[in-house]
Design an enzyme around this catalytic site. Structure first.
Site, mmCIF file in Angstrom:
data_model
loop_
_atom_site.group_PDB
_atom_site.id
_atom_site.type_symbol
_atom_site.label_atom_id
_atom_site.label_comp_id
_atom_site.label_asym_id
_atom_site.label_seq_id
_atom_site.Cartn_x
_atom_site.Cartn_y
_atom_site.Cartn_z
ATOM 1 N N LYS A 83 0.844 -1.207 0.000
ATOM 2 C CA LYS A 83 0.000 0.000 0.000
ATOM 3 C C LYS A 83 0.872 1.246 0.000
ATOM 4 C CE LYS A 83 -3.889 1.958 2.677
ATOM 5 N NZ LYS A 83 -4.757 1.752 3.862
ATOM 6 N N SER A 158 -9.713 1.738 2.791
ATOM 7 C CA SER A 158 -8.825 2.497 1.939
ATOM 8 C C SER A 158 -7.793 1.641 1.204
ATOM 9 C CB SER A 158 -8.100 3.565 2.755
ATOM 10 O OG SER A 158 -7.262 2.972 3.723
ATOM 11 N N SER A 182 -9.834 -0.573 7.024
ATOM 12 C CA SER A 182 -9.257 -0.460 5.683
ATOM 13 C C SER A 182 -8.545 -1.691 5.151
ATOM 14 C CB SER A 182 -8.302 0.725 5.630
ATOM 15 O OG SER A 182 -9.046 1.903 5.483
HETATM 16 N N1 GLN Z 1 -13.250 3.853 6.136
HETATM 17 C C1 GLN Z 1 -12.614 4.308 7.324
HETATM 18 C C2 GLN Z 1 -12.275 5.759 7.179
HETATM 19 O O1 GLN Z 1 -12.622 6.323 6.210
HETATM 20 C C3 GLN Z 1 -11.414 3.477 7.636
HETATM 21 C C4 GLN Z 1 -10.176 3.963 7.034
HETATM 22 C C5 GLN Z 1 -8.963 3.158 7.467
HETATM 23 O O2 GLN Z 1 -9.071 2.128 8.116
HETATM 24 N N2 GLN Z 1 -7.797 3.664 7.110
HETATM 25 O O3 GLN Z 1 -11.685 6.344 8.032
#
Ligand code: GLN
Length: 479
Positions: A83, A158, A182
């Site tokens: 990532k 994400s 994410s």
């Molecule tokens: N969807 C969540 C957010 O928008 C989780 C994001 C994450 O785990 N980095 O914050």
């Protein structure tokens, strides 16, 4: 060399490592096949945002020499996708943000260094929501990744690029980060296995911080065994991260060897099976519960009464920490800087105005607000108290069961353009994942079927802090 074509679509990390060790193919052959698959498939999926073919092949040649010399290394010659928020020395680390355009990481994250020490190759950077803020990769400066199961649907976020790469046959194994879901959510949306380790299990050194009390690095892979393998390599104390714990790292592979679930008590949190959930997701998860029962598990109902506060609590804590963490992107130290002659203050403002996208700005504003004097007590302090209640919910639940079974998300992957421009609607989708980050426990997502339209559904297995072996055992038996 380079003539053997290897089908990388179904190839797991453990199978690749074994095949390389047995000399069935070379690392150069493997990387050559993988690069061909990426060249063919990446334009359609937008899973990778950066790739250096020459360097990937150079890494593979070094691995082949090490294999020939019978050097040790559990991952020797196996390419991994990373990532875009994890530092790999010399590679870009852009967090899918304009503000980090041109920035290259000066050192390896500890998790990366440990994978490298076992012989893994770091071949490419995967797409993500900007600074890991989002659930669809639509906040990425590179545009969204597409779901390999249905290309007019999001891959999730994400860590959507990593999941799309795995499900689309463009990666053998990959890494993501999980602050509120994410890793697990894109794994569920694309049909992969994704594991969020307990807070403190894997060093965060070299991970670009979003919310430091919630972030964890973890694998997005094709089966539970790969998750066990990568976690074992990455886990453990790191003097560079004071929040990484010195607990011994068990041999997760010993647990993750399939078998039954006799003697295991699995809890179903009542609040995670409430109304409002997509019918097909509910059915797939309930079927998976029956499979676990059939494997000998005892299913018990439990309650996590503070679940309804999770999304609000998460978005206060996460944005508060993000507003502090992202203050460092000021045009002085990293990446882009606004051009022209101007005062430092103006440079700082213009750099951030042009460098951050709207979701990141929204969160910095929210986070600054909840920390500001007069609102701190009303929002931030209250959120910390709610967080304690959520953590206690889990402590109580784990007194009458060994692990919990739950959905990962209330609905399968969204079609592009269907409400994913409504931030609040997206935030609500984090209800079943953000709780594990708030509580610091471990949780994973394992595929448990598809909807009628062919969209993957994930089963979430949650375990007490530092009991990754337990949830891997459940996932492996279920597989
Ligand atoms: N969807 C969540 C957010 O928008 C989780 C994001 C994450 O785990 N980095 O914050």
């Amino acid at each position: 060399m380079g003539h053997t074509h290897i089908d990388t679509a179904a190839l797991t990390v453990h199978a690749a490592a074994a095949a390389l060790r047995a000399g069935r193919f070379s690392s150069v052959e493997l990387v050559t096949s993988l690069l061909a698959a990426i060249r063919e498939g990446n334009a359609g999926l937008n899973a990778y945002v950066w790739l250096d073919e020459e360097d990937a092949l150079a890494q593979a040649r070094r691995a082949d020499a090490a294999l020939a010399a019978k050097q040790p290394g559990a991952l020797l010659g196996v390419p991994l996708a990373v990532k875009d928020n994890l530092s790999v020395a010399g590679q870009p680390c852009g967090c899918a943000s304009r503000i980090l355009e041109g920035y290259r990481a000066p050192y390896d994250a500890t998790a990366i260094a440990r994978l490298r020490a076992e012989g893994a190759l770091l071949v490419g950077r995967t797409n993500m929501d900007e600074f890991a803020m989002g659930s669809t990769t639509e906040t990425s400066m590179h545009g969204p990744s597409r779901n390999p199961a249905a290309r007019d649907h999001v891959a999730g976020g994400s860590s959507g690029g990593s999941a799309a790469a795995i499900a689309g046959g463009l990666a053998i194994g990959s890494l993501g980060s999980d602050t509120g879901g994410s890793i697990r959510q894109p794994a569920a949306f694309c049909g992969c296995v994704g594991l969020k380790p307990s807070y403190g299990r894997v060093s965060r050194y070299g991970l670009v911080a979003f919310a430091s009390s919630l972030d964890q690095i973890g694998p997005i892979v094709k089966d539970a065994r790969d998750a066990a393998l990568l976690l074992r390599v990455m886990a453990g104390h790191d003097p560079h991260d004071a929040t990484s714990l010195g607990l011994p790292v068990p041999d997760y592979l010993a647990h993750g060897a399939g078998g039954d679930l006799r003697g295991v008590r699995l809890g179903l949190p009542r609040e995670y099976f409430a109304d409002g959930m997509d019918g097909e997701v509910a059915t797939a998860v309930r079927c998976a519960v029956e499979v676990c029962r059939g494997l000998g598990a005892r299913i018990v109902e439990v309650s996590l009464p503070h679940t309804s506060y999770a999304v609000a609590t998460y978005y206060i804590v996460a944005t508060a920490e993000a507003s502090a963490n992202l203050a460092r992107f000021d045009g002085v130290r990293y990446g882009r800087r606004a051009a022209g002659t101007m005062s430092p203050r103006e440079m700082y403002c213009r750099t951030r105005a042009a460098g951050f996208g709207s979701e990141v700005k929204r969160r910095i504003l929210l986070g600054t607000y909840v920390l500001s004097s007069g609102y701190y007590d009303a929002y931030y302090l209250r959120a910390l108290k709610a967080r304690t209640l959520i953590r206690r919910d889990f402590e109580q639940a784990f007194q009458c069961c060994d692990a919990l079974l739950a959905p990962v998300t209330p609905a399968p992957a969204y079609p592009f353009g269907a409400g994913s421009d409504d931030p609040l609607q997206l935030y609500l989708g984090d209800i079943f994942t953000a709780t594990a980050n708030l509580a610091g426990i471990c949780a994973l997502s394992v595929p448990c079927g598809r909807t009628g339209a062919g969209l993957p559904v994930g089963l979430q297995v949650l375990g007490p802090a530092f009991e990754e072996g337990r949830i891997l055992r459940v996932a492996s038996a279920y597989e």
